[in-house]
Design a protein around this motif. Structure first.
Motif, PDB file in Angstrom:
ATOM      1  N   THR A 609      -1.242  -3.771   7.310  1.00  0.00           N
ATOM      2  CA  THR A 609       0.141  -3.590   6.894  1.00  0.00           C
ATOM      3  C   THR A 609       0.672  -4.908   6.378  1.00  0.00           C
ATOM      4  OG1 THR A 609       0.457  -1.907   8.567  1.00  0.00           O
ATOM      5  CG2 THR A 609       2.441  -2.872   7.615  1.00  0.00           C
ATOM      6  N   GLU A 625       5.940   6.204   4.606  1.00  0.00           N
ATOM      7  CA  GLU A 625       5.233   6.891   5.698  1.00  0.00           C
ATOM      8  C   GLU A 625       4.612   8.197   5.206  1.00  0.00           C
ATOM      9  OE1 GLU A 625       4.415   5.729   8.509  1.00  0.00           O
ATOM     10  OE2 GLU A 625       5.545   3.877   8.262  1.00  0.00           O
ATOM     11  N   ARG A 628       1.580   7.245   3.309  1.00  0.00           N
ATOM     12  CA  ARG A 628       0.520   6.790   4.206  1.00  0.00           C
ATOM     13  C   ARG A 628      -0.162   7.979   4.896  1.00  0.00           C
ATOM     14  NH1 ARG A 628       1.202   1.653   8.163  1.00  0.00           N
ATOM     15  NH2 ARG A 628       2.854   2.897   9.118  1.00  0.00           N
ATOM     16  N   ARG A 631      -2.515   9.397   2.395  1.00  0.00           N
ATOM     17  CA  ARG A 631      -3.690   8.531   2.295  1.00  0.00           C
ATOM     18  C   ARG A 631      -4.649   8.767   3.450  1.00  0.00           C
ATOM     19  NH1 ARG A 631      -2.824   2.219   2.943  1.00  0.00           N
ATOM     20  NH2 ARG A 631      -2.389   2.961   5.052  1.00  0.00           N
ATOM     21  N   ASP A 648      -1.818  -0.815   1.652  1.00  0.00           N
ATOM     22  CA  ASP A 648      -0.394  -0.621   1.933  1.00  0.00           C
ATOM     23  C   ASP A 648       0.478  -1.169   0.807  1.00  0.00           C
ATOM     24  OD1 ASP A 648      -0.767   0.654   4.307  1.00  0.00           O
ATOM     25  OD2 ASP A 648      -0.346  -1.070   5.587  1.00  0.00           O
ATOM     26  N   LEU A 651       1.043   1.419  -1.766  1.00  0.00           N
ATOM     27  CA  LEU A 651       1.947   2.476  -1.296  1.00  0.00           C
ATOM     28  C   LEU A 651       3.387   1.991  -1.258  1.00  0.00           C
ATOM     29  CD1 LEU A 651      -0.112   4.094   1.621  1.00  0.00           C
ATOM     30  CD2 LEU A 651      -0.086   4.683  -0.810  1.00  0.00           C
TER      31      LEU A 651
END
Length: 691
Positions: A609, A625, A628, A631, A648, A651
């Motif tokens: 992260t 979120e 994620r 993913r 991350d 994203l």
């Protein structure tokens, strides 16, 4: 009507003669007379019926014959073209990517005996063993097979008992061999390591040049050429020399993207520094020598260094062996087999090692000396991480490597003068490798562009050393400003003033302003360029000189002690008659690591992260979120770590930009064509869920 013919043993022209049986003179075996069937025996099983099956039949046959659930998309594309299309295909995929299935599967469903031309005996042995274990009859004919066994294999071959026969290209020059093979009426001929036919490739082998003529003599209905390393120019040469029509031959180019590989390159001089980096990489990748998490390969430049490095690794507690061409063949086989059976943790080798090794848990490949080309490097580093889990590739190089490589290229390994065209070819290939070392953008994308695999561009992998540095610095690719251009011109002036009197290290000391006895003796302390770049470290200046060699601004003498001098282009750039196109090295220096540990992806495969996540607004955080979670679903479906899908950071940028179309998604750094095609729609859907 059948025609009898004398079966001449398919022997290498340069093979050592086999020991003669008792009561018979060596080299005077009576010919074995066989009746060649008008149609090969296996052809009686309906040569083309199985080949006409549709895709669902292909999957069923793949499961039955190879135990695999399905083809990879590019494998299906190649197999379909071979069986149902033009019958002509060039397959380009990296080492371990599954190229062999593209000819093994068609050969298993076609009648008759297909021929595979391969230069690597170890690979032949491995593939034949694997095929026979699956119930697919195969054999190979090589100089390592004794005379009696070879004759037995030839009898079975011409009796139609094999689906595939592997043969080395040099054997095709033996008298009568091609005529005998033509009697097999092969339904398919496969040429492995096809890049060896290119005189501009990294691994040219003259024996490959006769393959085009062989194909014309055999006239097979299907031809497939496979290679792991071929630039667009080399691909064109492969097609031309094999006589495969460009417009009628399917080119399948996929699989070069290996996002689970963490690539890094470090410029460092000195044996101890390199070995410190090497040991850190092995320790980080494998963990404790008592319970190593996989295996590692270390590539060294000489036989002597493999032995020395293996001793260092052994002292750390790993099970290790050296491998090089100076060992007896039996010893090399012992090392290869022990590594494949997980009885060794590390092999330290020259580039002779690796072909035929199919160990999926290799976690790390370290080059303590650079190979001669990007093709060679990617083939070797690509042996890591074939299980899709995180793996590391570290390439170490220094200024001494440039002079050594130049000398080897100029004089060859046997000390003979090399043809100028061949010299230039090898030097340009090495320069491309140096450009990779000095890359200012994602290493994965650099390699994909080099091989012309534009469809798999990642837009930045997010975890190679360059991507990580750019993320820390918060910038894209570095640009060349006037101040940087002036630094390059000053460095070029220093090279010009040195007048081929010293090597790169001494020139770097002169630019830095080191006032020692050597500099005084050379007369460098009296030059106007002495200390002209004293604000930069000696290590940084050495890196700058390397980059100027890579860019063709500086040449290196081929003498025992290589010395830099200006090229014609370098002289023009120094005088500002040509623009500067050299990216300066990063500001930080690469000192040898102390102790173990380092920054890397966690072993569970999750992406780290980034600090940017902490400062997101509530709406953006919610979108992040959701992305994620998608993913994670994709990662589970594909059985890969989450970071392989994307990091991350990517994203976060998607969550902040909130694209609504694929075109807008393409503006996100890290969302290249391959990721957009694979995940773009699902990420857009995740954003839509939040309104």
């Amino acid at each position: 009507m059948t025609a009898a013919f004398a079966l001449v043993p398919l022997a290498d022209p340069d093979d050592d003669p086999a020991p003669a049986p008792e009561g018979r003179d060596a080299g005077h075996d009576p010919p074995v007379v066989l009746a060649a069937p008008a149609v090969n025996a296996r052809t009686q099983h309906s040569r083309d019926d199985a080949a006409r099956g549709r895709d669902d039949d292909l999957d069923r046959q793949l499961s039955e014959r190879f135990g695999l659930p399905s083809f990879r998309p590019w494998q299906r594309e190649a197999v379909a073209e071979i069986l149902h299309g033009s019958g002509r295909c060039l397959v380009l995929a990296p080492t371990g990517g599954g190229k062999s299935l593209c000819y093994q599967f068609p050969a298993s469903v076609l009648g008759g005996t297909s021929i595979v031309i391969s230069p690597l005996i170890a690979l032949m042995e491995d593939q034949v063993r694997s095929l026979n274990d699956r119930g697919i009859p195969a054999t190979y004919l090589a100089s390592t097979v004794d005379a009696d066994e070879r004759r037995a294999r030839e009898r079975d071959l011409f009796a139609g008992k094999f689906a595939l026969v592997y043969i080395a290209p040099e054997r095709l020059a033996a008298p009568g061999v091609v005529e005998k093979l033509a009697r097999l009426r092969p339904p398919l001929v496969a040429i492995d390591e096809a890049h060896c036919i290119s005189q501009w490739g990294h691994d040219f082998r003259p024996d490959y040049l006769r393959i085009g003529e062989v194909l014309r003599a055999l006239a097979p209905p299907r031809v497939v050429a496979c290679t792991a390393t071929a630039t667009p120019a080399v691909r064109a040469e492969i097609l031309e020399k094999l006589g495969l029509p460009d417009g009628e031959t399917k080119v399948v180019l996929r699989g070069f993207a290996r996002p689970n590989l963490h690539l890094s390159a470090i410029e460092c001089d000195g044996r101890s520094s390199r070995r410190s980096w090497m040991m850190r990489a092995i320790d980080d990748a494998l963990g404790s020598p008592r319970e190593p998490k996989g295996a590692a390969i270390v590539y060294a430049g000489t036989r002597r260094s493999t032995e020395e490095v293996a001793g260092l690794v052994a002292a750390r507690g790993y099970r290790v062996a050296a491998y090089h061409a100076g060992l007896e063949p039996e010893q090399r086989s012992v090392v290869s087999e022990a590594f494949a059976k997980r009885q060794l943790d590390v092999v330290v080798a020259t580039n002779a090692f690796g072909m035929g090794i199919d160990r999926p848990d290799i976690r790390c490949v370290v080059h303590v000396a650079p190979p001669g080309s990007i093709e060679a490097y990617y083939q070797e580093v690509g042996r890591a991480g074939r299980d899709g889990q995180p793996a590391w590739g570290l390439l170490l190089s220094g200024s001494n490597d440039i002079g050594l490589r130049r000398r080897l290229i100029e004089h060859g390994r046997d000390g003979q003068q090399v043809d100028p065209a061949e010299r230039d070819r090898q030097w340009n290939l090495f320069r491309e490798l140096l450009r990779y070392v000095e890359a200012g953008s994602c290493r994965h994308d650099f390699i994909l562009r080099y091989f012309g695999d534009e469809q798999e561009l990642l837009g930045g992998c997010g975890h190679c050393d360059v991507c990580e540095r750019l993320e820390r610095e918060g910038e894209g690719e570095r640009k060349i400003g006037e101040e940087e251009a002036l630094i390059v011109r000053k460095a070029l002036a220093g090279v010009a003033r040195a007048q081929r009197r010293a090597g790169m290290l001494a020139v770097a000391d002169m630019l830095h302003g080191v006032s020692d006895e050597r500099q005084k003796k050379l007369g460098f302390t009296e030059l106007s360029t002495f200390g002209i770049l004293k604000g930069h470290s000696r290590e940084w200046l050495i890196s700058l000189l390397r980059r100027m060699v890579t860019a063709g601004l500086v040449e290196i003498t081929a003498s025992e002690f290589p010395m830099p001098y200006l090229s014609a282009l370098g002289a023009k750039v120094m005088r500002a008659q040509e623009p500067v196109r050299v990216l300066l090295p990063p500001v930080e220096t690469t000192k040898a690591p102390k102790g173990r540990g380092g920054t890397r992806v966690e072993r569970d495969g999750s992406a780290r992260t980034t600090a940017a996540v902490a400062g997101l607004s509530s709406k953006t955080a919610a979108a992040f979120e959701r992305l994620r979670a998608v993913r994670l679903e994709i990662a589970k479906e594909q059985h890969v770590p989450a970071y392989v899908v994307c990091h991350d950071r990517v994203l976060v940028e998607i969550a902040e930009r909130r694209p609504t179309t694929i075109d807008e998604m393409a503006q996100v750094r890290g969302m290249g064509p391959a990721r957009i095609a694979a995940y773009g729609e699902r990420f857009l859907a995740a954003l839509d869920e939040g309104g």
